[in-house]
Scaffold this motif. Structure first.
Motif, PDB file in Angstrom:
ATOM      1  N   GLU A  23       0.832  -1.210   0.000  1.00  0.00           N
ATOM      2  CA  GLU A  23       0.000   0.000   0.000  1.00  0.00           C
ATOM      3  C   GLU A  23       0.864   1.257   0.000  1.00  0.00           C
ATOM      4  OE1 GLU A  23      -3.233   0.715  -0.349  1.00  0.00           O
ATOM      5  OE2 GLU A  23      -3.259  -1.410  -0.920  1.00  0.00           O
ATOM      6  N   LYS A  24       2.061   1.155   0.624  1.00  0.00           N
ATOM      7  CA  LYS A  24       2.951   2.315   0.743  1.00  0.00           C
ATOM      8  C   LYS A  24       3.895   2.433  -0.450  1.00  0.00           C
ATOM      9  CE  LYS A  24       4.291   0.693   4.894  1.00  0.00           C
ATOM     10  NZ  LYS A  24       5.099   0.530   6.088  1.00  0.00           N
ATOM     11  N   ALA A  25       3.890   1.425  -1.347  1.00  0.00           N
ATOM     12  CA  ALA A  25       4.888   1.381  -2.422  1.00  0.00           C
ATOM     13  C   ALA A  25       4.382   2.066  -3.693  1.00  0.00           C
ATOM     14  CB  ALA A  25       5.225  -0.070  -2.722  1.00  0.00           C
ATOM     15  N   PRO A  26       5.270   2.732  -4.449  1.00  0.00           N
ATOM     16  CA  PRO A  26       4.857   3.362  -5.710  1.00  0.00           C
ATOM     17  C   PRO A  26       4.757   2.321  -6.827  1.00  0.00           C
ATOM     18  CG  PRO A  26       7.183   3.766  -5.319  1.00  0.00           C
ATOM     19  CD  PRO A  26       6.685   2.970  -4.155  1.00  0.00           C
ATOM     20  N   LEU A  27       3.773   1.432  -6.710  1.00  0.00           N
ATOM     21  CA  LEU A  27       3.594   0.351  -7.682  1.00  0.00           C
ATOM     22  C   LEU A  27       2.181   0.409  -8.244  1.00  0.00           C
ATOM     23  CD1 LEU A  27       5.186  -2.623  -5.660  1.00  0.00           C
ATOM     24  CD2 LEU A  27       6.163  -1.512  -7.684  1.00  0.00           C
ATOM     25  N   SER A  28       2.013  -0.113  -9.435  1.00  0.00           N
ATOM     26  CA  SER A  28       0.682  -0.172 -10.042  1.00  0.00           C
ATOM     27  C   SER A  28      -0.185  -1.162  -9.257  1.00  0.00           C
ATOM     28  CB  SER A  28       0.805  -0.642 -11.497  1.00  0.00           C
ATOM     29  OG  SER A  28       1.253  -1.983 -11.491  1.00  0.00           O
ATOM     30  N   GLU A  29      -1.465  -1.103  -9.490  1.00  0.00           N
ATOM     31  CA  GLU A  29      -2.374  -2.048  -8.833  1.00  0.00           C
ATOM     32  C   GLU A  29      -2.001  -3.485  -9.181  1.00  0.00           C
ATOM     33  OE1 GLU A  29      -4.562  -2.121  -6.435  1.00  0.00           O
ATOM     34  OE2 GLU A  29      -3.937  -0.041  -6.176  1.00  0.00           O
ATOM     35  N   ALA A  30      -1.647  -3.699 -10.458  1.00  0.00           N
ATOM     36  CA  ALA A  30      -1.310  -5.060 -10.899  1.00  0.00           C
ATOM     37  C   ALA A  30      -0.066  -5.557 -10.170  1.00  0.00           C
ATOM     38  CB  ALA A  30      -1.077  -5.070 -12.409  1.00  0.00           C
ATOM     39  N   ALA A  31       0.947  -4.703 -10.049  1.00  0.00           N
ATOM     40  CA  ALA A  31       2.190  -5.113  -9.377  1.00  0.00           C
ATOM     41  C   ALA A  31       1.931  -5.377  -7.902  1.00  0.00           C
ATOM     42  CB  ALA A  31       3.256  -4.039  -9.563  1.00  0.00           C
ATOM     43  N   ARG A  32       1.114  -4.524  -7.282  1.00  0.00           N
ATOM     44  CA  ARG A  32       0.780  -4.743  -5.856  1.00  0.00           C
ATOM     45  C   ARG A  32       0.075  -6.086  -5.671  1.00  0.00           C
ATOM     46  NH1 ARG A  32      -1.591   1.136  -3.941  1.00  0.00           N
ATOM     47  NH2 ARG A  32       0.397   2.210  -4.049  1.00  0.00           N
ATOM     48  N   ASP A  42       0.163  -8.711  -7.558  1.00  0.00           N
ATOM     49  CA  ASP A  42       1.051  -9.850  -7.818  1.00  0.00           C
ATOM     50  C   ASP A  42       2.056 -10.067  -6.691  1.00  0.00           C
ATOM     51  OD1 ASP A  42      -0.240 -10.387 -10.124  1.00  0.00           O
ATOM     52  OD2 ASP A  42       1.347  -9.698 -11.475  1.00  0.00           O
ATOM     53  N   LEU A  43       2.541  -8.966  -6.107  1.00  0.00           N
ATOM     54  CA  LEU A  43       3.516  -9.101  -5.016  1.00  0.00           C
ATOM     55  C   LEU A  43       2.860  -9.765  -3.799  1.00  0.00           C
ATOM     56  CD1 LEU A  43       6.480  -8.452  -4.699  1.00  0.00           C
ATOM     57  CD2 LEU A  43       5.881  -6.143  -3.956  1.00  0.00           C
ATOM     58  N   VAL A  44       1.630  -9.369  -3.520  1.00  0.00           N
ATOM     59  CA  VAL A  44       0.910  -9.965  -2.387  1.00  0.00           C
ATOM     60  C   VAL A  44       0.608 -11.427  -2.692  1.00  0.00           C
ATOM     61  CG1 VAL A  44      -1.232  -9.913  -1.047  1.00  0.00           C
ATOM     62  CG2 VAL A  44      -0.063  -7.770  -1.642  1.00  0.00           C
ATOM     63  N   ARG A  45       0.142 -11.677  -3.907  1.00  0.00           N
ATOM     64  CA  ARG A  45      -0.221 -13.040  -4.290  1.00  0.00           C
ATOM     65  C   ARG A  45       1.000 -13.960  -4.205  1.00  0.00           C
ATOM     66  NH1 ARG A  45      -1.272 -14.536 -10.092  1.00  0.00           N
ATOM     67  NH2 ARG A  45      -1.908 -16.698  -9.947  1.00  0.00           N
ATOM     68  N   LEU A  46       2.132 -13.448  -4.675  1.00  0.00           N
ATOM     69  CA  LEU A  46       3.362 -14.239  -4.667  1.00  0.00           C
ATOM     70  C   LEU A  46       3.774 -14.605  -3.251  1.00  0.00           C
ATOM     71  CD1 LEU A  46       5.808 -15.249  -6.407  1.00  0.00           C
ATOM     72  CD2 LEU A  46       6.904 -13.071  -5.899  1.00  0.00           C
ATOM     73  N   ASN A  47       3.633 -13.655  -2.338  1.00  0.00           N
ATOM     74  CA  ASN A  47       4.159 -13.862  -0.989  1.00  0.00           C
ATOM     75  C   ASN A  47       3.147 -14.419  -0.003  1.00  0.00           C
ATOM     76  OD1 ASN A  47       7.067 -12.798  -0.650  1.00  0.00           O
ATOM     77  ND2 ASN A  47       6.071 -11.341  -2.045  1.00  0.00           N
ATOM     78  N   ASP A  48       1.924 -13.949  -0.081  1.00  0.00           N
ATOM     79  CA  ASP A  48       0.961 -14.343   0.942  1.00  0.00           C
ATOM     80  C   ASP A  48       0.056 -15.482   0.501  1.00  0.00           C
ATOM     81  OD1 ASP A  48       1.935 -12.583   2.674  1.00  0.00           O
ATOM     82  OD2 ASP A  48       0.290 -11.128   2.568  1.00  0.00           O
ATOM     83  N   ASP A  49      -0.055 -15.674  -0.792  1.00  0.00           N
ATOM     84  CA  ASP A  49      -1.059 -16.619  -1.261  1.00  0.00           C
ATOM     85  C   ASP A  49      -0.502 -17.489  -2.377  1.00  0.00           C
ATOM     86  OD1 ASP A  49      -3.460 -17.804  -1.324  1.00  0.00           O
ATOM     87  OD2 ASP A  49      -4.418 -16.324  -2.636  1.00  0.00           O
ATOM     88  N   ALA A  50       0.788 -17.862  -2.229  1.00  0.00           N
ATOM     89  CA  ALA A  50       1.458 -18.487  -3.361  1.00  0.00           C
ATOM     90  C   ALA A  50       1.022 -19.919  -3.615  1.00  0.00           C
ATOM     91  CB  ALA A  50       2.964 -18.445  -3.170  1.00  0.00           C
ATOM     92  N   SER A  51       0.226 -20.500  -2.718  1.00  0.00           N
ATOM     93  CA  SER A  51      -0.163 -21.889  -2.936  1.00  0.00           C
ATOM     94  C   SER A  51      -1.011 -22.038  -4.196  1.00  0.00           C
ATOM     95  CB  SER A  51      -0.916 -22.419  -1.728  1.00  0.00           C
ATOM     96  OG  SER A  51      -2.022 -21.585  -1.499  1.00  0.00           O
ATOM     97  N   ALA A  90       6.144  -7.269 -14.488  1.00  0.00           N
ATOM     98  CA  ALA A  90       7.614  -7.153 -14.554  1.00  0.00           C
ATOM     99  C   ALA A  90       8.185  -6.367 -13.377  1.00  0.00           C
ATOM    100  CB  ALA A  90       8.023  -6.486 -15.866  1.00  0.00           C
ATOM    101  N   ARG A  91       7.373  -5.464 -12.784  1.00  0.00           N
ATOM    102  CA  ARG A  91       7.883  -4.687 -11.631  1.00  0.00           C
ATOM    103  C   ARG A  91       8.158  -5.603 -10.431  1.00  0.00           C
ATOM    104  NH1 ARG A  91       7.857  -0.844 -14.778  1.00  0.00           N
ATOM    105  NH2 ARG A  91       9.729  -2.011 -15.187  1.00  0.00           N
ATOM    106  N   VAL A  92       7.448  -6.729 -10.378  1.00  0.00           N
ATOM    107  CA  VAL A  92       7.696  -7.681  -9.280  1.00  0.00           C
ATOM    108  C   VAL A  92       9.104  -8.258  -9.429  1.00  0.00           C
ATOM    109  CG1 VAL A  92       6.987  -9.877  -8.253  1.00  0.00           C
ATOM    110  CG2 VAL A  92       5.259  -8.202  -8.961  1.00  0.00           C
TER     111      VAL A  92
END
Ligand SMILES: Cc1cc2nc3c(=O)[nH]c(=O)nc-3n(C[C@H](O)[C@H](O)[C@H](O)COP(=O)(O)OP(=O)(O)OC[C@H]3O[C@@H](n4cnc5c(N)ncnc54)[C@H](O)[C@@H]3O)c2cc1C
Length: 653
Positions: free
Chosen positions: A227-236, A238-247, A281-283
């Motif tokens: 939420e604090k990062a200068p990232l697009s909605e898509a990048a945000r 994907d980053l959450v999905r990769l780390n918190d919900d990667a199953s 790609a930002r991820v």
């Protein structure tokens, strides 16, 4: 020693001598003077051939590591320059052993040789630098009467419980006691939050479109961090999905575990994130530098398989067979939770002295040449004065000769039955020759073909295979750390910056040494730069990174440091013109030993330990010459350096 495990991933087991004799003497300019002087530094030592009493390299600032004066002779040798080597170059000295290279491996070789041959064995150690220790160097700053220490290279004794019997015994004999260290070295290491401060991530304008320092990196839910990062909605997302919900990444469901691993071995982590998981790609940019500290290249040149083994995200849904843990301790300096946890559980907590593993080298020197340092324990050696003018005393059993580049090591007579080698080195522009009953080459292994042209061709080719990874540890003296305290951070990851990570020094209390306590105390900031060229194979990136380091001046470093700190710390009162008191750039163009990589090398070299690996072919003994250095193990670790010394000495004996 960390032993690469044996496993199957389902794809099978897979300048001639005359040149030196006939050349013109090379004139060295500038000798060892290379220190660029900035405020608050020590005194420049005398640079004469014989060290004067005020000679004290650890206090030099500016361009250190491979400093000016240390590499010119070796580069001239590489380029075909040669030296007059005649009868008048013979110093008349005769030793039982000459060691080429005064790093941990060379000093350990001297230690093991003396232990076997007995006190009274005559040993000469040659090193091309103005200080001993190889990568394990110490930076020392003096600020308003206070001494501040930090490692200029080799950082810690990692996973000491994994050390071989020989390496563990050496540490004990020189006075390193794990239990006493654990009790003495302070609480910060247990909390994992030096000075109670946390980690931050710096998003730079050039990569992410905006400069922003985001705190709380590595703590709390990813949804809050992004939420604090200068990232697009898509990048945000994907980053959450990769780390918190990667199953939910059930990648390659049609394949069995071995086949999945085989594919992961052949694809980079960057390509895996973008092409296989189809993330923004930002991820991948976010993770780009995460492998720098371990491999000196980014995730574009590191196999996804290695990243899975190190616990990087994105593999949770793949149901891969677990990795034997040995693999996890085969790379140095892990910075991230699971890597460290895996190492610690296997080899116990690491030992980290205020000057890093320079403590090991000082203790080795203290044992080999007791009159050079008034200390014998790991506690006193931290603050003890070292007398460099006592390292090379005529008549002493063990001598360390600095500023001396070996240029030729050859047997007298037929190597098959010769009992003596001649070692020629260049010092102050003059070639000098000594003789010895044997020689341990504890230098970078890739220079050995130039020094020993009598080695068989297949061995010289094997020695030339590896390219050491370039890395820079920069030490910046700050008058205080109030800026860091006000931001609540002690370390910053910055993939787009000149140095891609920085951290306040780790506070290690041992003996009389007191690191900074309050935010108004001076402190040393540790920055890491691993120059590379994303997109090329790892080896090529090392070659290009080395060129980058050779071209970069101290001014380049200083400008980038001040600019980057101003940008990262802009939310504090930090003033880059006022708040940088001194800079020491520890430049290691020949840094970590080369490690095999499943993307570019034969896969079995990277995942197994076959005898046809170049480091094994290259380290074969030849007559009275044996080969050590961590390069001989293809493992950038302190224990590898010690183990290879042990083997090399046994081969000679
Ligand atoms: C920045 C950095 C950080 C590291 N951190 C860690 C860590 O935390 N933990 C860990 O276990 N390992 C670490 N390593 C790996 C490290 O390489 C080993 O720990 C160890 O210090 C290597 O010792 P060595 O003696 O094999 O080689 P080196 O330290 O490279 O010593 C070889 C010496 O030989 C000299 N030499 C070369 N050619 C000649 C010549 N022709 N004549 C005379 N001398 C010559 C070199 O200049 C050098 O001084 C780190 C490495 C680097 C570069």
């Amino acid at each position: 020693m960390a032993k690469p495990h044996d496993r199957d991933i389902g794809m099978g087991r897979e300048i001639t001598r005359r040149d030196f004799l006939n050349g013109a003497a090379i004139a060295l300019t500038g000798s060892v003077a290379g220190g660029h002087w900035v405020r608050m530094t020590g005194t420049e030592p005398s640079l004469a051939g014989v060290q004067a009493a005020d000679y004290y390299p650890p206090a030099l600032t500016g361009m250190r590591g491979s400093h000016a004066g240390s590499f010119e002779v070796a580069h001239a040798m590489r380029d075909g320059r040669s030296w007059d080597i005649g009868p008048d170059t013979d110093t008349g000295e005769r030793y039982d052993l000459v060691v080429v290279g005064g790093g941990i491996s060379g000093l350990s070789a001297a230690w093991f040789f003396r232990a076997a041959a007995g006190r009274g064995a005559r040993i000469l150690i040659l090193d091309n630098h103005d200080d001993f220790g190889g990568h394990a160097k110490r930076n020392e700053f003096s600020y308003e009467g206070q001494t501040l220490l930090i490692n200029g290279g080799t950082l810690n004794i990692e996973a000491p419980g994994q050390y071989s019997a020989a390496a563990a015994a050496l540490l004990r004999e020189i006075g390193i006691d794990r239990e006493r260290y654990r009790l003495a070295a302070g609480r910060d290491r247990e909390t994992g939050r030096p000075r109670g401060l946390g980690r931050a991530f710096f998003f730079d304008h050039e990569t992410f479109g905006e400069d922003r320092l985001v705190t709380g990196y590595g703590r709390g839910p990813w949804s809050e961090f992004v939420e604090k990062a200068p990232l697009s909605e898509a990048a945000r997302r994907d980053l959450v999905r990769l780390n918190d919900d990667a199953s939910d990444f059930e990648t390659m469901p049609e394949l069995r575990s071995d086949a999945k691993k085989a594919r992961l071995a052949r694809i980079s982590y960057r390509d895996y994130l973008i092409d296989v998981l189809e993330l923004d790609a930002r991820v991948a940019d976010f993770y780009q530098s995460r492998t720098h500290g371990l491999f000196c290249v980014g995730i574009d040149a590191i196999p996804a398989l290695f990243c899975w083994e190190m616990g990087y995200p994105g593999f949770q849904g793949m149901a891969l067979d677990p990795t034997p843990p040995e693999r996890l301790i085969n790379e140095p300096g892990g910075q991230h939770g699971r890597e460290n946890a895996a190492r610690a559980s296997e080899g116990g907590p690491s030992l980290r002295f205020a000057d890093g593993n320079a403590t090991i080298t000082r203790l080795l020197v203290s044992g080999l040449i007791p009159e050079s340092i008034e200390a014998s324990s790991m506690e006193d050696v931290v603050t003890a004065r070292l007398y460099y003018d006592r390292l090379d005393i005529a008549g002493a059993d063990v001598r360390i000769r600095l500023n001396s580049t070996a240029v030729r090591v050859a047997h007298r007579g037929d190597p098959a039955d010769s009992s003596e080698v001649e070692v020629t080195y260049v010092r102050d522009g003059k070639a000098q020759t000594v003789r010895a009953g044997g020689c341990v080459m504890a230098c970078y292994n890739s220079v050995i073909p130039y020094l020993c042209p009598e080695l068989p061709l297949v061995q010289r080719e094997a020695l030339a295979y590896a390219v050491k990874a370039p890395i820079v540890y920069t030490s910046v003296l700050l008058p205080d750390w109030t800026a860091f305290e006000s931001l609540g951070v002690s370390s910053i990851t910055a993939p787009g910056a000149y140095h891609t990570s920085l951290s306040l020094d780790f506070p290690t209390r041992l003996g009389d040494y007191q690191p900074a306590r309050t935010p108004r105390d001076p402190v040393v900031l540790h920055l890491v730069r691993t120059p590379c060229s994303p997109g090329s194979p790892k080896k090529q990136q090392h070659i290009e990174g080395r060129r980058d380091l050779q071209a970069a001046t101290f001014g380049t470093f200083e400008r980038n440091i001040r600019e980057d700190l101003a940008r990262m710390l802009s939310g504090s009162a930090f003033d880059p013109a006022r708040d940088v008191a001194a800079i020491t750039v520890n430049r290691w163009p020949h840094g970590y030993a080369y490690t095999y990589n499943t993307l570019d090398d034969p896969i079995r070299w990277a995942l197994d330990t076959p005898d046809d690996r170049p480091n094994v072919v290259g380290r074969r003994p030849f007559g009275r010459i044996a080969i050590a250095n961590s390069d001989a193990a293809a493992s950038p670790h302190t224990d590898a350096a010690i183990n290879e010394a042990y083997r090399a000495v046994r081969e000679l004996l």
